[in-house]
Design a protein around this motif. Structure first.
Motif, PDB file in Angstrom:
ATOM      1  N   VAL A 188       0.830  -1.211   0.000  1.00  0.00           N
ATOM      2  CA  VAL A 188       0.000   0.000   0.000  1.00  0.00           C
ATOM      3  C   VAL A 188       0.859   1.253   0.000  1.00  0.00           C
ATOM      4  O   VAL A 188       0.478   2.279  -0.574  1.00  0.00           O
ATOM      5  CB  VAL A 188      -0.986   0.013   1.190  1.00  0.00           C
ATOM      6  N   THR A 189       2.042   1.202   0.617  1.00  0.00           N
ATOM      7  CA  THR A 189       2.932   2.364   0.579  1.00  0.00           C
ATOM      8  C   THR A 189       3.465   2.593  -0.827  1.00  0.00           C
ATOM      9  O   THR A 189       3.560   3.738  -1.293  1.00  0.00           O
ATOM     10  CB  THR A 189       4.103   2.194   1.561  1.00  0.00           C
ATOM     11  N   ALA A 190       3.785   1.512  -1.530  1.00  0.00           N
ATOM     12  CA  ALA A 190       4.196   1.641  -2.930  1.00  0.00           C
ATOM     13  C   ALA A 190       3.046   2.182  -3.770  1.00  0.00           C
ATOM     14  O   ALA A 190       3.260   2.965  -4.708  1.00  0.00           O
ATOM     15  CB  ALA A 190       4.669   0.296  -3.471  1.00  0.00           C
TER      16      ALA A 190
ATOM     17  N   ALA B 149      -3.152  -0.461  11.195  1.00  0.00           N
ATOM     18  CA  ALA B 149      -3.221   0.997  11.299  1.00  0.00           C
ATOM     19  C   ALA B 149      -2.436   1.658  10.178  1.00  0.00           C
ATOM     20  O   ALA B 149      -2.885   2.649   9.572  1.00  0.00           O
ATOM     21  CB  ALA B 149      -2.684   1.440  12.661  1.00  0.00           C
ATOM     22  N   VAL B 150      -1.259   1.120   9.886  1.00  0.00           N
ATOM     23  CA  VAL B 150      -0.445   1.668   8.795  1.00  0.00           C
ATOM     24  C   VAL B 150      -1.179   1.544   7.463  1.00  0.00           C
ATOM     25  O   VAL B 150      -1.250   2.493   6.676  1.00  0.00           O
ATOM     26  CB  VAL B 150       0.922   0.950   8.724  1.00  0.00           C
ATOM     27  N   VAL B 151      -1.740   0.362   7.223  1.00  0.00           N
ATOM     28  CA  VAL B 151      -2.442   0.113   5.957  1.00  0.00           C
ATOM     29  C   VAL B 151      -3.611   1.066   5.778  1.00  0.00           C
ATOM     30  O   VAL B 151      -3.783   1.678   4.714  1.00  0.00           O
ATOM     31  CB  VAL B 151      -2.917  -1.352   5.896  1.00  0.00           C
ATOM     32  N   ILE B 152      -4.430   1.222   6.807  1.00  0.00           N
ATOM     33  CA  ILE B 152      -5.606   2.082   6.702  1.00  0.00           C
ATOM     34  C   ILE B 152      -5.202   3.532   6.458  1.00  0.00           C
ATOM     35  O   ILE B 152      -5.755   4.212   5.578  1.00  0.00           O
ATOM     36  CB  ILE B 152      -6.465   1.965   7.968  1.00  0.00           C
ATOM     37  N   CYS B 153      -4.232   4.030   7.204  1.00  0.00           N
ATOM     38  CA  CYS B 153      -3.791   5.422   7.038  1.00  0.00           C
ATOM     39  C   CYS B 153      -3.241   5.670   5.640  1.00  0.00           C
ATOM     40  O   CYS B 153      -3.573   6.671   4.997  1.00  0.00           O
ATOM     41  CB  CYS B 153      -2.737   5.764   8.097  1.00  0.00           C
TER      42      CYS B 153
ATOM     43  N   ILE C 214       8.628  -2.567   9.943  1.00  0.00           N
ATOM     44  CA  ILE C 214       7.681  -3.571  10.434  1.00  0.00           C
ATOM     45  C   ILE C 214       8.379  -4.912  10.629  1.00  0.00           C
ATOM     46  O   ILE C 214       8.111  -5.639  11.601  1.00  0.00           O
ATOM     47  CB  ILE C 214       6.486  -3.694   9.473  1.00  0.00           C
ATOM     48  N   CYS C 215       9.297  -5.253   9.726  1.00  0.00           N
ATOM     49  CA  CYS C 215      10.071  -6.487   9.909  1.00  0.00           C
ATOM     50  C   CYS C 215      10.851  -6.440  11.218  1.00  0.00           C
ATOM     51  O   CYS C 215      10.904  -7.435  11.958  1.00  0.00           O
ATOM     52  CB  CYS C 215      11.027  -6.684   8.731  1.00  0.00           C
ATOM     53  N   ALA C 216      11.453  -5.295  11.518  1.00  0.00           N
ATOM     54  CA  ALA C 216      12.221  -5.152  12.758  1.00  0.00           C
ATOM     55  C   ALA C 216      11.319  -5.289  13.974  1.00  0.00           C
ATOM     56  O   ALA C 216      11.687  -5.926  14.976  1.00  0.00           O
ATOM     57  CB  ALA C 216      12.925  -3.796  12.772  1.00  0.00           C
ATOM     58  N   GLU C 217      10.129  -4.698  13.898  1.00  0.00           N
ATOM     59  CA  GLU C 217       9.179  -4.797  15.012  1.00  0.00           C
ATOM     60  C   GLU C 217       8.798  -6.254  15.275  1.00  0.00           C
ATOM     61  O   GLU C 217       8.808  -6.718  16.428  1.00  0.00           O
ATOM     62  CB  GLU C 217       7.934  -3.979  14.664  1.00  0.00           C
ATOM     63  N   VAL C 218       8.475  -7.000  14.221  1.00  0.00           N
ATOM     64  CA  VAL C 218       8.084  -8.401  14.379  1.00  0.00           C
ATOM     65  C   VAL C 218       9.267  -9.239  14.842  1.00  0.00           C
ATOM     66  O   VAL C 218       9.111 -10.157  15.657  1.00  0.00           O
ATOM     67  CB  VAL C 218       7.511  -8.942  13.058  1.00  0.00           C
TER      68      VAL C 218
END
Length: 308
Positions: free
Chosen positions: A103-105, A185-189, A148-152
């Motif tokens: 979605v960011t792309a 949240a990231v996806v929706i925003c 997000i990879c780092a968070e997981v």
């Protein structure tokens, strides 16, 4: 978006917790099918001299290839013993990051279209955007992906028991709602922002380009079609999210969970079909037929597909 959407669902057990082999096979097929279709579209656009696409367009579809790869890491290890911890954690990292990077792309692609359309006839003097102009647009999705990879990774290493196969047995995830809601949240925003850019482009085309004598009607129509294609594909993930959130308040069976995951897992193939069925790409495959060379658009909007 299958991993993120699936995580919006509550964490009750799947009845007897047995894998649904048919559903797993269908899900794997959707990912392989999407991967192959996307590869064909990207290679066609890259190799055919008659097709012109921008770096952001290639980057957008490439992130969907990355999404397919994320779900195929444990292919052949979806039943029986759990995959090795390292493999399972790697897939969980990529699965949670996949919807965010795509979605960011997509947002970056919408920003690119907005820049191209609004700069036409402006101070840019008709200059075609180069790869240097795309630095942030190309890199931004992968920055989000790495974060997000780092968070997981951190959550998985701190809570190793969380790292396991999803209840549908289709991929690995973390048995926690925290990374799911962060990704959601990231996806929706990002989708909401992208939809704002798409709406802005549509309004600009209607108010300025369509009324301008600088553009032929076909040129405006081509750009409108591209914006419409992207707008449709921007809205589709929102339906997937809404469907997943609706499932939270209801009891489901393993069959329902699996079908939901499969439906959302068809998005990569959807991207390939929506952006790969443009007329210039289709003409490139009809190599036995001769077509007259289409009248090119103005140089300032050449990075928008000339035929759709």
């Amino acid at each position: 978006m299958a991993g993120q959407a699936q995580e919006f669902i509550s964490n009750d057990s799947l009845g007897a917790s047995t894998p649904k082999i048919t559903l797993i096979a269908i899900f794997d097929f959707t990912q392989i099918f999407g991967f192959v279709l996307l590869g064909i579209v990207l290679l066609t656009a890259a190799l055919a001299p008659s097709i012109r696409r921008s770096p952001a367009w290639f980057n957008f579809l490439s992130t969907w290839v990355l999404s397919c790869i994320s779900y195929l890491i444990t292919l052949g290890q979806q039943t029986g013993e759990e995959p090795r911890f390292s493999i399972c954690l790697l897939q969980a990292m990529l699965v949670y990051a996949a919807p965010a990077v795509t979605v960011t792309a997509g947002l970056c692609f919408s920003i690119e279209m907005w820049r191209i359309v609004t700069r036409t006839g402006g101070s840019s003097g008709g200059r075609v955007l180069s790869f240097r102009d795309y630095g942030a647009i190309i890199i931004a999705p992968y920055v989000v992906h790495l974060l997000i990879c780092a968070e997981v990774l951190i959550l998985g290493l701190k809570n190793r028991t969380w790292v396991k196969r999803d209840k549908t047995f289709m991929f690995c995830h973390l048995d926690s709602t925290t990374p799911a809601y962060i990704t959601g949240a990231v996806v929706i925003c990002v989708i909401l922002i992208a939809m704002g850019f798409v709406a802005s482009i549509a309004i600009y085309i209607r108010r300025h380009m369509a009324a301008s004598r600088l553009f032929h009607g076909q040129q405006v129509a081509n750009i409108q079609k591209m914006v419409l294609r992207f707008g449709i594909f921007t809205i589709l993930p929102m339906f997937g999210l809404a469907l997943s959130i609706t499932q939270v308040s209801s009891r489901r069976t393993g069959l329902a969970d699996g079908i939901l995951t499969i439906i959302i897992g068809t998005l990569p193939a959807g991207a390939a079909l929506i952006f790969g069925t443009q007329s210039d790409i289709m003409r490139a495959w009809k190599f036995w037929r001769k077509y007259s060379t289409p009248k090119p658009l103005l140089d300032s909007i050449k990075s928008v597909p000339e035929s759709v």
